[in-house]
Design a protein around this motif. Structure first.
Motif, mmCIF file in Angstrom:
data_model
loop_
_atom_site.group_PDB
_atom_site.id
_atom_site.type_symbol
_atom_site.label_atom_id
_atom_site.label_comp_id
_atom_site.label_asym_id
_atom_site.label_seq_id
_atom_site.Cartn_x
_atom_site.Cartn_y
_atom_site.Cartn_z
ATOM 1 N N SER A 1 34.271 65.371 16.527
ATOM 2 C CA SER A 1 33.884 65.717 15.161
ATOM 3 C C SER A 1 35.006 66.400 14.406
ATOM 4 O O SER A 1 34.856 66.756 13.251
ATOM 5 C CB SER A 1 32.689 66.655 15.196
ATOM 6 N N GLY A 2 36.156 66.594 15.085
ATOM 7 C CA GLY A 2 37.240 67.300 14.432
ATOM 8 C C GLY A 2 37.080 68.800 14.500
ATOM 9 O O GLY A 2 37.739 69.538 13.771
ATOM 10 N N ALA A 3 36.177 69.276 15.391
ATOM 11 C CA ALA A 3 35.987 70.722 15.512
ATOM 12 C C ALA A 3 37.195 71.363 16.186
ATOM 13 O O ALA A 3 37.602 72.454 15.827
ATOM 14 C CB ALA A 3 34.720 71.034 16.296
ATOM 15 N N PHE A 4 37.777 70.674 17.161
ATOM 16 C CA PHE A 4 38.900 71.246 17.905
ATOM 17 C C PHE A 4 40.247 70.747 17.393
ATOM 18 O O PHE A 4 41.220 71.460 17.409
ATOM 19 C CB PHE A 4 38.788 70.922 19.396
ATOM 20 N N PHE A 5 40.311 69.465 17.016
ATOM 21 C CA PHE A 5 41.568 68.924 16.509
ATOM 22 C C PHE A 5 41.249 67.848 15.480
ATOM 23 O O PHE A 5 40.189 67.223 15.544
ATOM 24 C CB PHE A 5 42.421 68.325 17.641
ATOM 25 N N PRO A 6 42.164 67.646 14.516
ATOM 26 C CA PRO A 6 41.883 66.654 13.471
ATOM 27 C C PRO A 6 41.868 65.240 14.046
ATOM 28 O O PRO A 6 42.530 64.948 15.042
ATOM 29 C CB PRO A 6 43.029 66.830 12.481
ATOM 30 N N LEU A 7 41.086 64.358 13.438
ATOM 31 C CA LEU A 7 40.923 63.005 13.978
ATOM 32 C C LEU A 7 41.722 61.963 13.206
ATOM 33 O O LEU A 7 41.545 60.768 13.418
ATOM 34 C CB LEU A 7 39.444 62.609 13.942
ATOM 35 N N ASP A 8 42.633 62.429 12.309
ATOM 36 C CA ASP A 8 43.355 61.473 11.468
ATOM 37 C C ASP A 8 44.136 60.468 12.290
ATOM 38 O O ASP A 8 44.322 59.322 11.891
ATOM 39 C CB ASP A 8 44.317 62.225 10.544
ATOM 40 N N MET A 9 44.619 60.897 13.478
ATOM 41 C CA MET A 9 45.452 60.018 14.295
ATOM 42 C C MET A 9 44.620 59.193 15.275
ATOM 43 O O MET A 9 45.162 58.346 15.967
ATOM 44 C CB MET A 9 46.446 60.860 15.101
ATOM 45 N N ALA A 10 43.319 59.467 15.380
ATOM 46 C CA ALA A 10 42.493 58.802 16.384
ATOM 47 C C ALA A 10 42.306 57.338 16.036
ATOM 48 O O ALA A 10 42.364 56.950 14.873
ATOM 49 C CB ALA A 10 41.141 59.503 16.465
ATOM 50 N N PRO A 11 42.087 56.493 17.075
ATOM 51 C CA PRO A 11 41.832 55.070 16.818
ATOM 52 C C PRO A 11 40.578 54.886 15.953
ATOM 53 O O PRO A 11 39.707 55.753 15.916
ATOM 54 C CB PRO A 11 41.606 54.474 18.206
ATOM 55 N N ALA A 12 40.524 53.727 15.306
ATOM 56 C CA ALA A 12 39.446 53.474 14.339
ATOM 57 C C ALA A 12 38.068 53.607 14.983
ATOM 58 O O ALA A 12 37.155 54.161 14.371
ATOM 59 C CB ALA A 12 39.622 52.082 13.733
ATOM 60 N N ILE B 1 37.034 55.444 17.369
ATOM 61 C CA ILE B 1 36.637 56.846 17.572
ATOM 62 C C ILE B 1 36.190 57.445 16.253
ATOM 63 O O ILE B 1 35.204 58.185 16.184
ATOM 64 C CB ILE B 1 37.803 57.647 18.189
ATOM 65 N N GLN B 2 36.905 57.069 15.184
ATOM 66 C CA GLN B 2 36.499 57.581 13.880
ATOM 67 C C GLN B 2 35.118 57.061 13.491
ATOM 68 O O GLN B 2 34.342 57.755 12.854
ATOM 69 C CB GLN B 2 37.539 57.201 12.830
ATOM 70 N N THR B 3 34.826 55.811 13.916
ATOM 71 C CA THR B 3 33.503 55.250 13.641
ATOM 72 C C THR B 3 32.436 56.032 14.395
ATOM 73 O O THR B 3 31.407 56.423 13.836
ATOM 74 C CB THR B 3 33.439 53.774 14.078
ATOM 75 N N VAL B 4 32.703 56.280 15.706
ATOM 76 C CA VAL B 4 31.749 57.039 16.515
ATOM 77 C C VAL B 4 31.542 58.415 15.891
ATOM 78 O O VAL B 4 30.420 58.910 15.757
ATOM 79 C CB VAL B 4 32.265 57.188 17.967
ATOM 80 N N SER B 5 32.660 59.012 15.504
ATOM 81 C CA SER B 5 32.614 60.349 14.918
ATOM 82 C C SER B 5 31.712 60.388 13.685
ATOM 83 O O SER B 5 31.086 61.408 13.388
ATOM 84 C CB SER B 5 34.037 60.764 14.567
ATOM 85 N N GLY B 6 31.631 59.229 12.998
ATOM 86 C CA GLY B 6 30.847 59.165 11.766
ATOM 87 C C GLY B 6 29.350 59.292 11.954
ATOM 88 O O GLY B 6 28.621 59.467 10.990
ATOM 89 N N VAL B 7 28.854 59.193 13.215
ATOM 90 C CA VAL B 7 27.409 59.317 13.415
ATOM 91 C C VAL B 7 27.007 60.759 13.697
ATOM 92 O O VAL B 7 25.826 61.083 13.692
ATOM 93 C CB VAL B 7 26.881 58.413 14.569
ATOM 94 N N PHE B 8 27.974 61.637 13.959
ATOM 95 C CA PHE B 8 27.619 63.016 14.314
ATOM 96 C C PHE B 8 27.476 63.895 13.078
ATOM 97 O O PHE B 8 28.381 63.941 12.245
ATOM 98 C CB PHE B 8 28.686 63.625 15.226
ATOM 99 N N TYR C 1 30.368 65.896 9.568
ATOM 100 C CA TYR C 1 30.199 66.124 8.131
ATOM 101 C C TYR C 1 30.144 67.607 7.814
ATOM 102 O O TYR C 1 30.683 68.061 6.810
ATOM 103 C CB TYR C 1 28.938 65.409 7.637
ATOM 104 N N LEU C 2 29.481 68.349 8.718
ATOM 105 C CA LEU C 2 29.415 69.796 8.501
ATOM 106 C C LEU C 2 30.831 70.380 8.529
ATOM 107 O O LEU C 2 31.211 71.157 7.653
ATOM 108 C CB LEU C 2 28.547 70.465 9.574
ATOM 109 N N ASN C 3 31.627 69.967 9.528
ATOM 110 C CA ASN C 3 32.992 70.491 9.634
ATOM 111 C C ASN C 3 33.810 70.190 8.397
ATOM 112 O O ASN C 3 34.511 71.054 7.878
ATOM 113 C CB ASN C 3 33.698 69.878 10.843
ATOM 114 N N GLU C 4 33.719 68.947 7.925
ATOM 115 C CA GLU C 4 34.498 68.566 6.754
ATOM 116 C C GLU C 4 34.111 69.390 5.544
ATOM 117 O O GLU C 4 34.961 69.935 4.836
ATOM 118 C CB GLU C 4 34.252 67.086 6.451
ATOM 119 N N ALA C 5 32.788 69.510 5.340
ATOM 120 C CA ALA C 5 32.319 70.252 4.180
ATOM 121 C C ALA C 5 32.681 71.730 4.302
ATOM 122 O O ALA C 5 33.040 72.372 3.316
ATOM 123 C CB ALA C 5 30.801 70.095 4.042
ATOM 124 N N MET C 6 32.618 72.263 5.543
ATOM 125 C CA MET C 6 32.965 73.677 5.738
ATOM 126 C C MET C 6 34.440 73.913 5.431
ATOM 127 O O MET C 6 34.805 74.907 4.806
ATOM 128 C CB MET C 6 32.654 74.096 7.174
#
Lengths: 356, 242
Positions: A287-298, A300-307, A311-316
């Motif tokens: 979710s990007g809580a520990f490290f940013p996901l900008d470099m992660a494969p697509a 993983i970013q898709t999986v991340s999108g269901v959590f 969204y909470l982390n981004e908005a925070m």
């Protein structure tokens, strides 16, 4: 709904939780330890100086004006030595990043590929010093100038990312485990049935449990922001940071609903613990809580999108560090509440009063 | 004319292949001390759970104090007290905190909760956490929690199981006192001496049915048995259950 029943049930739940030292540690202290530790680890991330050894006289360095030299030393530590072989050995051993010396008009630099980033830094710095000396030698003003600046506020340090991320994770852990354990434990110990046989509405019981989780999350928020704001870590809150409060409340509801599904499904505390971990761990890492996901494969970013935590982390981050406001917070609050409503409905379908 | 405390008619409840309750009818008069006896798996607990309103029967009707427990009826719940078989306590709370929490669910003040703790002789253990209480103390606490709101009708599910003889005798005194105050008490138990000592009438159940109802002494006389235990074994047989 009776206020008295609400108060006493909330008190019973809060005491039960706080007196469980292990649970209290994992929910309250453990995430804070991550903040204290990561905050210290990444504190000097932005000012990591490259270290080089200068052997003998190197004209471009030695002839630098005093202020230019001080500016250079902010990013580059230059040590002097007379023994080139010994200096080279230090580079090989990884103790310094590079060795520089002069042969005739040529400045020679030797670096190790072990740490490419720092070696690259040292190389670029020495290169720019040499280029500037070259320009100066022509006696002409430079044809092009370059000014650079970070897009974020200059205060944007690692702590600005770590605080919202780790806080989101802490809130998620507290809410998922809290509601899952309460549900399983109360079913196992027949407290659910005992409450069914008391003239207290289901709404009161649920409100008390939600109230305790939300209060806990807000205490966590206060502690996290407080710790991160001490001068040592130096968190600087941007304009509408208080929007973190309604965001944390909505997030708590969303995570509690996950806990309710787990608690409604699981028969034992052990099963609830396992199932909650299966949800929390991937969610925390992806979710990007520990490290940013900008470099992660697509994918993983898709999986991340269901959590919901993503969204909470981004908005925070948006409201705490990036100076954003309602525009960033409102859609996420709506999404989190919708998520909570759907999962609570699922939990209600799975719900059992007892194990029989 | 006052209605009976409990009227149960033609209760049936099936779990999958098992007919747990198979046509049970019972009447418990107000102020009566009523025992439900039966071997394991006889359907006692299911009958009790349906009567309390925890489960709905497949067939049959239940009237408690003249009212139906279905759907959940908060006004009726205020008039009944239930002690569940396992001690249903909030984790890590002390005896005083437990009973005060339950008291508040019924709008009963903390002083009354403390007085109830005194009644069951737990004042000295008021600050002890639920998991540090002995078996007898935990049973007394759970009975106190069931009585804190002064109910007219009290259900006790195996209240003396696992207690030493001293604790059992103490608890009997307590239960008798509860009944002497005019409350209707319904109790399930495995101990025939307990039923013989405490109950005005008992119902002996097996295979989901009521086999006999009567005062313990009547049943002993009718069947020419030496004790209620013999009555029980005559009615339910000697083979092992579950």
């Amino acid at each position: 709904m009776s206020a008295e029943a609400f108060t006493s049930l909330s008190k019973a739940m809060a005491l039960g939780l706080l007196r469980d030292r292990t649970a209290a540690f994992f929910m309250l202290v453990f995430p804070l330890m991550f903040l204290v530790l990561f905050g210290a680890l990444f504190k000097n991330d932005a000012t990591a100086r490259a270290e080089i050894v200068q052997v003998g006289r190197v004209e471009v360095f030695d002839s630098l004006p005093r202020d230019a030299r001080e500016g250079l030393e902010e990013v580059l530590e230059i040590r002097r030595s007379d023994d080139r072989d010994e200096a080279l050995e230090e580079v090989r051993a990884g103790d310094v990043d590079a060795v520089v010396w002069q042969e005739g008009d040529e400045v020679r630099l030797r670096y190790s590929a072990a740490d490419r980033v720092r070696a690259g830094n040292a190389r670029a710095l020495v290169d720019s010093v040499v280029q500037q000396a070259n320009i100066a030698a022509t006696g002409q003003p430079p044809a092009y100038g370059l000014t650079t600046r970070q897009v974020e506020d200059e205060s944007l340090k690692a702590i600005q990312f770590l605080t919202p991320g780790l806080l989101g994770w802490a809130v998620a852990m507290g809410a998922v485990f809290g509601s899952a354990f309460t549900l399983v434990n109360w079913r196992k110990k027949r407290i659910l049935r005992r409450l069914w046989l008391a003239p207290v509405s289901a709404g009161t019981v649920i409100a008390a449990r939600v109230g305790v989780s939300v209060a806990l999350a807000l205490v966590q928020t206060a502690v996290f922001l407080g710790v991160a704001s001490v001068p040592y870590y130096g968190l600087e809150l941007s304009g509408d940071w208080w929007l973190a409060v309604p965001l944390v409340v909505c997030g708590t509801l969303a995570f509690m609903s996950i806990g309710l599904v787990v608690g409604a499904w699981a028969k034992t505390e052990e099963a609830a613990n396992g199932a909650a971990q299966v949800v929390i761990l991937p969610m925390a890492f992806l979710s990007g809580a520990f490290f940013p996901l900008d470099m992660a494969p697509a994918w993983i970013q898709t999986v991340s999108g269901v959590f919901p935590l993503t969204y909470l982390n981004e908005a925070m981050q948006d409201v705490l560090s990036r100076g954003q406001s309602w525009g960033a917070a409102l859609p996420v609050m709506g999404g989190l509440l919708l998520f909570a409503a759907v999962l609570t409905a699922v939990a209600a379908r799975l719900f059992r009063w007892d194990d029989a | 004319m006052t209605t009976a405390a409990i009227t149960v008619e033609g209760l049936r409840k099936r779990y999958g292949d098992v007919q747990a309750v198979d046509g049970v009818s019972l009447t418990v008069e107000r102020g009566e001390f009523y025992g439900i006896l039966g071997p394991n798996g006889a359907g006692k607990t299911t009958t009790l759970e349906i009567t309390e309103g925890l489960r709905r029967p497949d067939e049959g009707t239940v009237r408690l104090l003249g009212e139906s427990p279905f759907p959940r009826n908060p006004e009726l719940l205020r008039r009944m007290g239930v002690q569940l078989q396992a001690s249903a306590f909030f984790e890590r709370l002390t005896a005083r905190e437990q009973i005060r929490t339950f008291a508040s669910l019924y709008g009963v003040p903390a002083e009354r909760a403390d007085a109830m703790l005194e009644t069951v002789g737990l004042t000295e253990k008021a600050g002890t956490r639920e998991n540090k209480l002995s078996g007898g103390q935990a049973q007394r606490l759970s009975i106190a929690c069931a009585l804190v709101h002064d109910p007219e009708l009290v259900f006790l599910d195996e209240p003396t199981t696992g207690l030493d003889p001293q604790a059992r005798r103490n608890l009997w005194d307590l239960l008798r006192a509860i009944n002497d105050e005019g409350r209707t008490v319904v109790l399930t138990t495995h101990y025939m001496d307990e039923a013989e000592t405490l109950c005005d009438r008992v119902a002996v159940m097996d295979h989901g049915r009521v086999l006999r109802v009567g005062a313990p002494s009547e049943l002993v006389g009718e069947l020419g048995a030496a004790s209620l235990e013999d009555v029980f074994l005559q009615l339910t047989g000697r083979e092992y259950r579950q």
